[in-house]
Design an enzyme around this catalytic site. Structure first.
Site, mmCIF file in Angstrom:
data_model
loop_
_atom_site.group_PDB
_atom_site.id
_atom_site.type_symbol
_atom_site.label_atom_id
_atom_site.label_comp_id
_atom_site.label_asym_id
_atom_site.label_seq_id
_atom_site.Cartn_x
_atom_site.Cartn_y
_atom_site.Cartn_z
ATOM 1 N N CYS A 2 15.285 48.128 37.613
ATOM 2 C CA CYS A 2 16.042 47.445 38.647
ATOM 3 C C CYS A 2 16.859 48.443 39.470
ATOM 4 O O CYS A 2 17.441 49.373 38.939
ATOM 5 C CB CYS A 2 16.995 46.386 38.096
ATOM 6 S SG CYS A 2 16.182 45.127 37.146
ATOM 7 N N ARG A 27 12.212 51.754 40.786
ATOM 8 C CA ARG A 27 12.918 51.250 39.602
ATOM 9 C C ARG A 27 12.466 49.844 39.198
ATOM 10 O O ARG A 27 12.864 49.338 38.154
ATOM 11 C CB ARG A 27 14.434 51.215 39.865
ATOM 12 C CG ARG A 27 15.010 52.556 40.230
ATOM 13 C CD ARG A 27 16.492 52.431 40.514
ATOM 14 N NE ARG A 27 17.232 52.224 39.289
ATOM 15 C CZ ARG A 27 17.706 53.197 38.540
ATOM 16 N NH1 ARG A 27 17.511 54.446 38.870
ATOM 17 N NH2 ARG A 27 18.381 52.930 37.441
ATOM 18 N N TRP A 80 12.920 44.572 37.931
ATOM 19 C CA TRP A 80 11.922 44.782 36.874
ATOM 20 C C TRP A 80 12.309 43.769 35.797
ATOM 21 O O TRP A 80 13.336 43.906 35.138
ATOM 22 C CB TRP A 80 11.999 46.219 36.337
ATOM 23 C CG TRP A 80 10.962 46.522 35.295
ATOM 24 C CD1 TRP A 80 9.696 46.961 35.524
ATOM 25 C CD2 TRP A 80 11.102 46.413 33.874
ATOM 26 N NE1 TRP A 80 9.031 47.129 34.329
ATOM 27 C CE2 TRP A 80 9.867 46.805 33.298
ATOM 28 C CE3 TRP A 80 12.142 46.030 33.022
ATOM 29 C CZ2 TRP A 80 9.647 46.818 31.931
ATOM 30 C CZ3 TRP A 80 11.921 46.043 31.650
ATOM 31 C CH2 TRP A 80 10.688 46.435 31.122
ATOM 32 N N ASN A 106 21.744 45.242 36.958
ATOM 33 C CA ASN A 106 20.708 46.046 36.308
ATOM 34 C C ASN A 106 21.170 46.292 34.883
ATOM 35 O O ASN A 106 22.246 46.826 34.673
ATOM 36 C CB ASN A 106 20.565 47.384 37.064
ATOM 37 C CG ASN A 106 19.810 48.418 36.260
ATOM 38 O OD1 ASN A 106 18.933 48.087 35.462
ATOM 39 N ND2 ASN A 106 20.145 49.684 36.456
ATOM 40 N N GLY A 107 20.380 45.850 33.910
ATOM 41 C CA GLY A 107 20.776 46.051 32.514
ATOM 42 C C GLY A 107 20.403 44.838 31.702
ATOM 43 O O GLY A 107 19.535 44.054 32.111
ATOM 44 N N GLU A 509 -1.155 62.231 25.759
ATOM 45 C CA GLU A 509 -0.742 62.110 27.160
ATOM 46 C C GLU A 509 -1.910 61.626 28.030
ATOM 47 O O GLU A 509 -1.729 60.788 28.917
ATOM 48 C CB GLU A 509 -0.195 63.463 27.648
ATOM 49 C CG GLU A 509 0.212 63.543 29.111
ATOM 50 C CD GLU A 509 1.296 62.555 29.530
ATOM 51 O OE1 GLU A 509 1.889 61.889 28.669
ATOM 52 O OE2 GLU A 509 1.521 62.425 30.744
ATOM 53 N N LYS A 513 -1.731 58.230 30.249
ATOM 54 C CA LYS A 513 -1.969 58.202 31.701
ATOM 55 C C LYS A 513 -3.029 57.158 32.047
ATOM 56 O O LYS A 513 -2.867 56.390 32.978
ATOM 57 C CB LYS A 513 -2.446 59.566 32.222
ATOM 58 C CG LYS A 513 -1.412 60.650 32.311
ATOM 59 C CD LYS A 513 -0.412 60.511 33.430
ATOM 60 C CE LYS A 513 0.814 59.762 32.991
ATOM 61 N NZ LYS A 513 1.896 60.475 32.418
ATOM 62 N N GLU A 516 -1.614 53.604 31.610
ATOM 63 C CA GLU A 516 -0.582 53.251 32.594
ATOM 64 C C GLU A 516 -1.156 52.841 33.938
ATOM 65 O O GLU A 516 -0.715 51.863 34.524
ATOM 66 C CB GLU A 516 0.328 54.463 32.853
ATOM 67 C CG GLU A 516 1.373 54.706 31.825
ATOM 68 C CD GLU A 516 2.355 55.764 32.299
ATOM 69 O OE1 GLU A 516 1.914 56.903 32.535
ATOM 70 O OE2 GLU A 516 3.547 55.442 32.427
ATOM 71 N N HIS A 532 -11.218 58.861 9.770
ATOM 72 C CA HIS A 532 -10.406 58.043 8.859
ATOM 73 C C HIS A 532 -10.191 56.623 9.386
ATOM 74 O O HIS A 532 -9.274 55.944 8.939
ATOM 75 C CB HIS A 532 -9.055 58.722 8.606
ATOM 76 C CG HIS A 532 -9.195 60.028 7.886
ATOM 77 N ND1 HIS A 532 -9.619 60.125 6.588
ATOM 78 C CD2 HIS A 532 -9.013 61.301 8.326
ATOM 79 C CE1 HIS A 532 -9.671 61.404 6.229
ATOM 80 N NE2 HIS A 532 -9.313 62.137 7.274
ATOM 81 N N LYS A 629 9.843 53.540 37.082
ATOM 82 C CA LYS A 629 9.995 54.987 36.929
ATOM 83 C C LYS A 629 11.161 55.343 36.027
ATOM 84 O O LYS A 629 11.151 56.355 35.353
ATOM 85 C CB LYS A 629 10.193 55.595 38.323
ATOM 86 C CG LYS A 629 10.228 57.109 38.368
ATOM 87 C CD LYS A 629 8.848 57.678 38.225
ATOM 88 C CE LYS A 629 8.851 59.192 38.168
ATOM 89 N NZ LYS A 629 7.625 59.694 37.509
#
Ligand code: AGP
Length: 634
Positions: A2, A27, A80, A106-107, A509, A513, A516, A532, A629
């Site tokens: 947010c 955000r 968000w 925001n929070g 990573e 990626k 996402e 395994h 982000k």
């Protein structure tokens, strides 16, 4: 998570709010809204104007253009979703029952359920599913009490009401509040969520992040935890938790590239991938120049006195930053001989290991605002301060791309990775910058512990100095190759990434990626783990990406890759060209470099591979669904 942008001054603010929110859209981008106060009766009181819309900010800005709300004061928000799905109703600002108070937040207000139950018992009806809506209702009730006692409807009345309400809220928040009966007042406050004030000419601003202020002002003042600020067109009054007036001088925002443009690239992410040679070169120029004094292996801003006390290291981070930390931990242990552990910051906070003496705690965060990482660092500081035993002191270091962030303000020692602003939600160049910082720390500790000879340290430094040029070649080649083969993976549902040793975090990573931005399920494994369990998933529909770099585990990774190929999996190799690489169906060839520096190169094809698959699928690469982000909620 947010973004908040607010302004008060003497000109119309609706388009200013739109411009400010545009710079905060990273955000959160599932809905957005603004509220302004239109002055009536010579500024004695006003009327709240609200514009909200679901989806990307462009929907809101179009609405504002069509029907610009009047007013010289306003608050705005990009959301968000945490409580309640993305919708116009749940978009901020939220209003109180009288329709006179508007709040953006925001929070997360952790005790919102208890508070809303109490409010509903008093007959207050809620219109949204958000945790935020309790705030305007509570403020309104406090104001009613003050007015009943004969106080006038003005900024001070709003300030007192907000202070009372904040004292009963639990959780973390940043808020901005306006009240139609005090049209020359804007109230803002924060607790563990970022908020900065901006000082313009005859107007004042407030934003979740300082780059949003650029273009309006460069004079800024970050609010401290639990502070409340009252903004009017004439100035700012700052109050601490206890209502005491605070006086602090603002700072000047440096840097020219605070708000990036896409140049000729289709997406920010691709541009940022292409910026990595520059990121590496700038890092080398700053920290690893050729003319370092003889007894310095690297020019990091870390004092020798702190180094002398450190016997082990713990690293707290999330997501991509945690993967960079894992590469760092490998280097610090295996090259420099310092025991190092990496923790998920979100887990560390609630299940920390027993306290260890002489430990350096490193917090790694690109944004410097990640709530989990900040909370874990605060918790660690608190429990170490409590022991009062100097062996257990809190030795701290932050690694971030945002020198103006909460992380930078809260920790005494900071490595600024200096990658330049990163807009794409998927971290790329900042991952490289974080890894490079760990190479720097490794050189520093290796020469301090004398675990490595002078020649070994010089060899690593020389190899690092070659990286920018190697990156340039690699990006060019792999950009075209991944573009060519992307169409083969458009319908793929699952991908497995394999790596070992220093390249295991790169497998993680690569998988992150892909997940996402392309929404393809992907999992990274240490290559030896395949047999395994995960091998059961393999068939011709599940491609395997294997990172095989000559060194300690090269042959092992090749054998593990063969095992996958024997199960009909399409095999994609990140490996040097040669007879061994013939096992791969597709090869992203990398130069034959020392295994130590290989992660700086092996990650490149994985970034480009994910990018081109997502772009080919026509997805929103820079703002993937459900992500943001800067993750400022726990
Ligand atoms: C990276 O591509 C992700 N968007 C995410 O995992 C990110 O790395 C994580 O949220 C941590 O963010 P930070 O580095 O700003 O702390």
């Amino acid at each position: 998570m947010c973004g908040i942008f607010a302004v008060i001054g003497s000109r119309e603010v609706s388009s200013i709010l739109g411009d400010g929110l545009r710079k905060l859209e990273y955000r959160g981008y599932d809905s957005a809204g603004i509220a302004t106060i239109e002055n009536l009766n010579n500024g004695q009181f006003g009327k709240l104007n609200i514009r909200k819309s679901e989806g990307k900010l462009i929907n809101l800005t179009n609405l504002i253009k069509k029907k610009p709300p009047k007013g010289h004061v306003g608050i705005g928000h990009t959301r968000w979703a945490t409580h309640g799905k993305p919708s116009e109703i749940n978009a901020h600002p939220h209003l109180d029952f009288s329709g006179q108070i508007a709040v953006v937040q925001n929070g997360i207000i952790e005790n919102h359920r208890t508070l809303s139950e109490k409010l509903q018992l008093q007959g207050i009806k809620f219109t949204s599913e958000t945790d935020t809506e309790i705030i305007p209702h509570l403020i309104s009730l406090e104001i009613e009490k003050s007015l009943d006692c004969g106080l006038s409807p003005n900024g001070q009345t709003l300030l007192t009401a907000v202070q009372k309400v904040l004292s009963i809220l639990e959780g973390t928040y940043a808020i901005a509040v306006i009240w139609s009966q005090a049209p020359d007042t804007l109230l803002v406050a924060r607790r563990q969520a970022p908020l900065v004030l901006g000082f313009g000419e005859g107007e004042f601003f407030c934003a979740s992040d300082s780059p949003a202020l650029v273009g309006f002002t460069r004079t800024f003042l970050p609010l401290k935890d639990n502070e409340v600020a009252l903004l009017t067109p004439l100035g700012i009054e700052l109050y601490d938790d206890f209502g005491n007036r605070q006086h602090r001088a603002p700072s000047f925002l440096k840097g020219t590239e605070l708000f990036a443009d896409k140049r000729n690239f289709r997406h920010f992410m691709l541009k940022e991938i292409y910026e990595q040679p520059e990121t590496a070169q700038l890092w080398i120029d700053r920290f690893l120049p050729m003319d370092l004094p003889k007894d310095n292996s690297v020019a990091l801003p870390i004092s020798k006195s702190m180094l002398g006390k450190i016997e082990q290291i713990q690293i707290l981070a999330c997501g991509t930053s945690r993967h960079a930390s894992m590469v760092g931990a490998y280097l610090l242990e295996q090259f420099a001989g310092i025991p190092t552990k990496v923790y998920f910051a979100s887990e560390f906070r609630y299940s920390p290991p027993p306290l260890s003496p002489n430990t350096l705690t490193i917090g790694v965060s690109q944004s410097g605002e990640t709530a989990d990482t900040l909370a874990a660092l605060r918790m660690e500081k608190e429990r170490r301060d409590l022991t009062k035993d100097s062996d257990f002191s809190f030795h701290q270091l932050g690694i971030t791309n945002r020198i103006d962030s909460s992380l930078s303000r809260e920790l005494d020692n900071i490595i600024d990775i200096g990658s330049g602003i990163e807009i794409g939600v998927a971290a790329t160049k900042t991952f490289l910058g974080q890894m490079l910082s760990f190479y720097g720390l490794t050189l520093l500790f290796a020469s301090h512990t004398q675990k490595r000879s002078h020649q070994e340290i010089s060899k690593l430094s020389d190899d690092l100095r070659l990286i920018p040029k190697q990156l340039t070649d690699l990006i060019k080649r792999h950009d075209s190759l991944s573009k060519e083969i992307a169409h083969l993976f458009v319908d793929t549902k699952d991908v497995i990434f394999l790596g070992r040793g220093i390249n295991y975090p790169i497998a993680l990573e690569g998988a992150l990626k892909l997940k996402e931005i392309s929404y393809i399920h992907a999992q990274g494994y240490p290559a030896g783990e395949l047999k395994h369990g995960p091998i059961a998933l393999l068939d011709q529909h599940v491609p395997v990406v294997s990172i095989a770099v000559p060194g300690l585990v090269y042959e092992k990774v090749l054998s593990n890759s063969q095992e996958a190929k024997a199960r009909d999996a399409r095999l994609i190799g990140i490996a040097p060209h040669g007879s061994e690489s013939e096992i791969f169906d597709e090869l992203f060839s990398i130069p034959k470099v020392s295994e130590w520096v290989s992660p700086l190169l092996t990650v490149i094809p994985l970034q480009l591979f994910s990018y081109h698959i997502a772009a080919h699928k026509g997805l929103d690469v820079d703002q993937p669904r459900n992500l943001a982000k800067s993750v400022t909620v726990e």
